[in-house]
Design an enzyme around this catalytic site. Structure first.
Site, PDB file in Angstrom:
ATOM      1  N   HIS A  21      24.502  34.721 -28.803  1.00 28.69           N
ATOM      2  CA  HIS A  21      23.179  34.998 -28.230  1.00 28.69           C
ATOM      3  C   HIS A  21      23.308  35.489 -26.783  1.00 28.69           C
ATOM      4  CE1 HIS A  21      18.773  34.272 -27.813  1.00 28.69           C
ATOM      5  NE2 HIS A  21      19.103  34.073 -26.547  1.00 28.69           N
ATOM      6  N   GLU A  22      24.045  34.743 -25.987  1.00 30.71           N
ATOM      7  CA  GLU A  22      24.186  35.128 -24.570  1.00 30.71           C
ATOM      8  C   GLU A  22      24.992  36.421 -24.436  1.00 30.71           C
ATOM      9  OE1 GLU A  22      22.212  33.728 -22.661  1.00 30.71           O
ATOM     10  OE2 GLU A  22      21.761  31.962 -23.880  1.00 30.71           O
TER      11      GLU A  22
ATOM     12  N   GLU B  84      15.328  39.608 -24.985  1.00 37.10           N
ATOM     13  CA  GLU B  84      15.527  38.657 -26.088  1.00 37.10           C
ATOM     14  C   GLU B  84      15.837  39.395 -27.393  1.00 37.10           C
ATOM     15  OE1 GLU B  84      15.904  35.642 -25.517  1.00 37.10           O
ATOM     16  OE2 GLU B  84      15.743  34.615 -27.442  1.00 37.10           O
TER      17      GLU B  84
ATOM     18  N   HIS C 118      22.550  39.204 -24.632  1.00 39.34           N
ATOM     19  CA  HIS C 118      21.878  39.420 -23.341  1.00 39.34           C
ATOM     20  C   HIS C 118      22.807  40.188 -22.396  1.00 39.34           C
ATOM     21  CE1 HIS C 118      18.134  37.217 -23.719  1.00 39.34           C
ATOM     22  NE2 HIS C 118      18.735  36.103 -24.088  1.00 39.34           N
TER      23      HIS C 118
END
Ligand code: ZN
Length: 503
Positions: free
Chosen positions: A267-268, A297, A271
């Site tokens: 997820h990060e 997001e 980003h």
């Protein structure tokens, strides 16, 4: 040079200086979350408050107002030019900050700083009563801010605007109302399916170090540049863009829950891939900034879910996992592993929720925070309203407030208007992924070969490179050829989960 050009250049210089100051603050914040010794917290909060105050002053100084007036006194020919984009966003930022009295900004900082500690304490004690007076204080400040910012418009929209320029709560409400029954019906079919993953598949203890090694491999495979970033651990995973050549991510490892570290990292990484793809030459100006919170997001969700939970990705990652976690998964087949990491079930926890139920958690928070802000819901009645919503929508009742209305820290931090950007991010991720697939073909085989660069290049070209040239709506139209729509997400989830669960 024309007068407007001279004014523009001075603005750019002043606001780039402010961006440098803010990135310095971000570096101190990263350090606070990762390596700062506990005794240094008090001094660090003073450093950060000092820099925040200076940055605010640099923005709202009368000189900035004058320069904006001069630089926009004649229209710039091309509304998509660097100058026009920067002036549009600087003006928006300036006007917004002008409407807030410095005293109100400082009051918010004090109130949320205390409220965040109180929230953490209340969560440990599993008691909303400890947090309630602080939530009331936060709400009081946010209502006054929203009032000042809205200029007679909808107060909630005024707060939403900070995260999602141009978005309105009525539109979000309609979007979520359309998506909710689709998700509930899918959840019903999944619950009724005869094929279900074996919950024991993932129940094994993996020490933190091999978890970290695998996560590093995977982030690198997706395209995260470790010469311009690093992976550390923190209590709450995050990604931070400190400037050109420096975008850092954090994760957390639980020995008994491998999904936390693994998907937190992916997820990060998503980003960070966005931030590493922003145009370096425009650093410190809106043209070099991310478009919005939801667009950000969408990047993280795309890499975490559409890539990181796909079978193609795991065909590539499975041998790596077997190597790094030798002895832990030898009795498990790849299809069983893949099925297990995509297990769907109603739960009380947003952060650990699967792709199908995740947005239901957001819809609940969206409704509650609007009611709290407008006063339709009294802070004292929050636990009851929260539990009723979970009972009604997910069929579950939290055993206590820690697993109920105290699970997220956003409200204690004053972040009203943030939650809907999570759901919007999921919707947009599906839309971007569908557009990339239409253009480049199915990714399954490429992922299986460890090739992620074509997808990344597509995002670089259609999303990252634009910086803040467009707000979300226009960016989606430009990148995907169609307007914002939840149907791509419904289609993706239906196809994926009917295949997995066999219905
Ligand atoms: Zn995120």
């Amino acid at each position: 040079m024309t007068r407007t050009r001279v004014a523009y250049e001075e603005l750019a210089r002043r606001l780039r200086e402010r961006a440098l100051l803010l990135s310095t603050k971000a570096a101190l914040e990263w350090d606070e979350e990762t390596y700062l010794p506990p005794s240094g917290v008090e001094h660090r909060s003073q450093q950060i408050a000092q820099l925040a105050g200076m940055a605010h002053e640099m923005l709202v100084s009368p000189r900035i107002g004058e320069l904006l007036g001069e630089a926009t006194s004649e229209p710039w020919e091309d509304s998509r030019s660097t100058e026009a984009v920067n002036l549009r966003e600087w003006s928006r930022l300036y006007r917004r900050n002008q409407r807030l009295e410095r005293a109100l900004v400082e009051e918010e900082a004090r109130v949320v700083s205390v409220a965040q500690h109180a929230w953490a304490e209340a969560r440990r004690a599993r008691s909303f009563a400890l947090f309630r007076p602080h939530l009331e204080r936060v709400l009081d400040v946010k209502r006054r801010q929203a009032q000042a910012l809205s200029e007679g418009g909808d107060p909630y929209d005024a707060l939403l605007e900070e995260f999602e320029p141009g978005m309105r709560s009525t539109r979000l409400g309609a979007l979520f109302t359309a998506l909710r029954p689709e998700l509930l019906s899918l959840l019903d079919r999944i619950r009724g399916a005869s094929r279900q993953p074996d919950p024991r598949t993932l129940q094994r203890r993996i020490p933190a170090e091999p978890q970290r090694r695998l996560c590093e491999h995977l982030a690198r495979a997706l395209g995260y540049d470790f010469t311009a970033g690093r992976l550390d651990t923190s209590a709450h995973p995050f990604s931070t863009h400190l400037g050109p050549g420096d975008t850092r991510i954090t994760t957390r490892f639980y020995e008994e829950d491998l999904c936390e570290g693994l998907f937190g990292t992916l997820h990060e990484t998503g980003h960070a891939l966005y931030d590493q793809g922003l145009p370096v030459e425009h650093f410190g100006t809106p043209r070099g900034d991310a478009a919005s919170t939801a667009i950000h997001e969408a990047q993280s969700r795309l890499w975490e879910n559409f890539v990181g939970r796909s079978l193609g990705f795991w065909r590539h990652a499975w041998p790596l996992l077997q190597h790094e976690w030798a002895g832990h998964f030898e009795d498990i087949s790849l299809p069983d592993f893949h099925f297990s990491i995509n297990r769907v079930r109603a739960s009380l926890n947003r952060v650990r929720a699967d792709e199908v139920t995740y947005n239901l958690h957001i819809f609940i928070r969206f409704e509650l925070e609007r009611a709290l802000l407008s006063g339709a819901l009294d802070a004292k009645d929050l636990p009851e309203a929260w539990n009723a919503a979970y009972r009604e929508q997910l069929g579950l009742t939290p055993p206590d407030d820690a697993e109920g209305c105290l699970q997220d820290g956003h409200w204690s931090a004053g972040m009203f208007g943030y939650f809907p950007t999570y759901a919007l991010g999921n919707i947009l991720a599906a839309q971007f992924f569908a557009a990339a697939t239409r253009e480049l073909g199915d990714f399954e085989e490429a992922f299986a070969r460890g090739e992620f660069s074509r997808l990344l290049s597509w995002l670089r070209e259609h999303v990252h490179a634009h910086g803040q040239t467009f707000w979300a709506d226009e960016l989606i139209q430009e990148a995907t050829g169609g307007p914002l729509s939840h149907t791509w997400l419904v289609e993706f989830l239906t196809r994926k989960y009917s295949a997995l669960y066999g219905f």
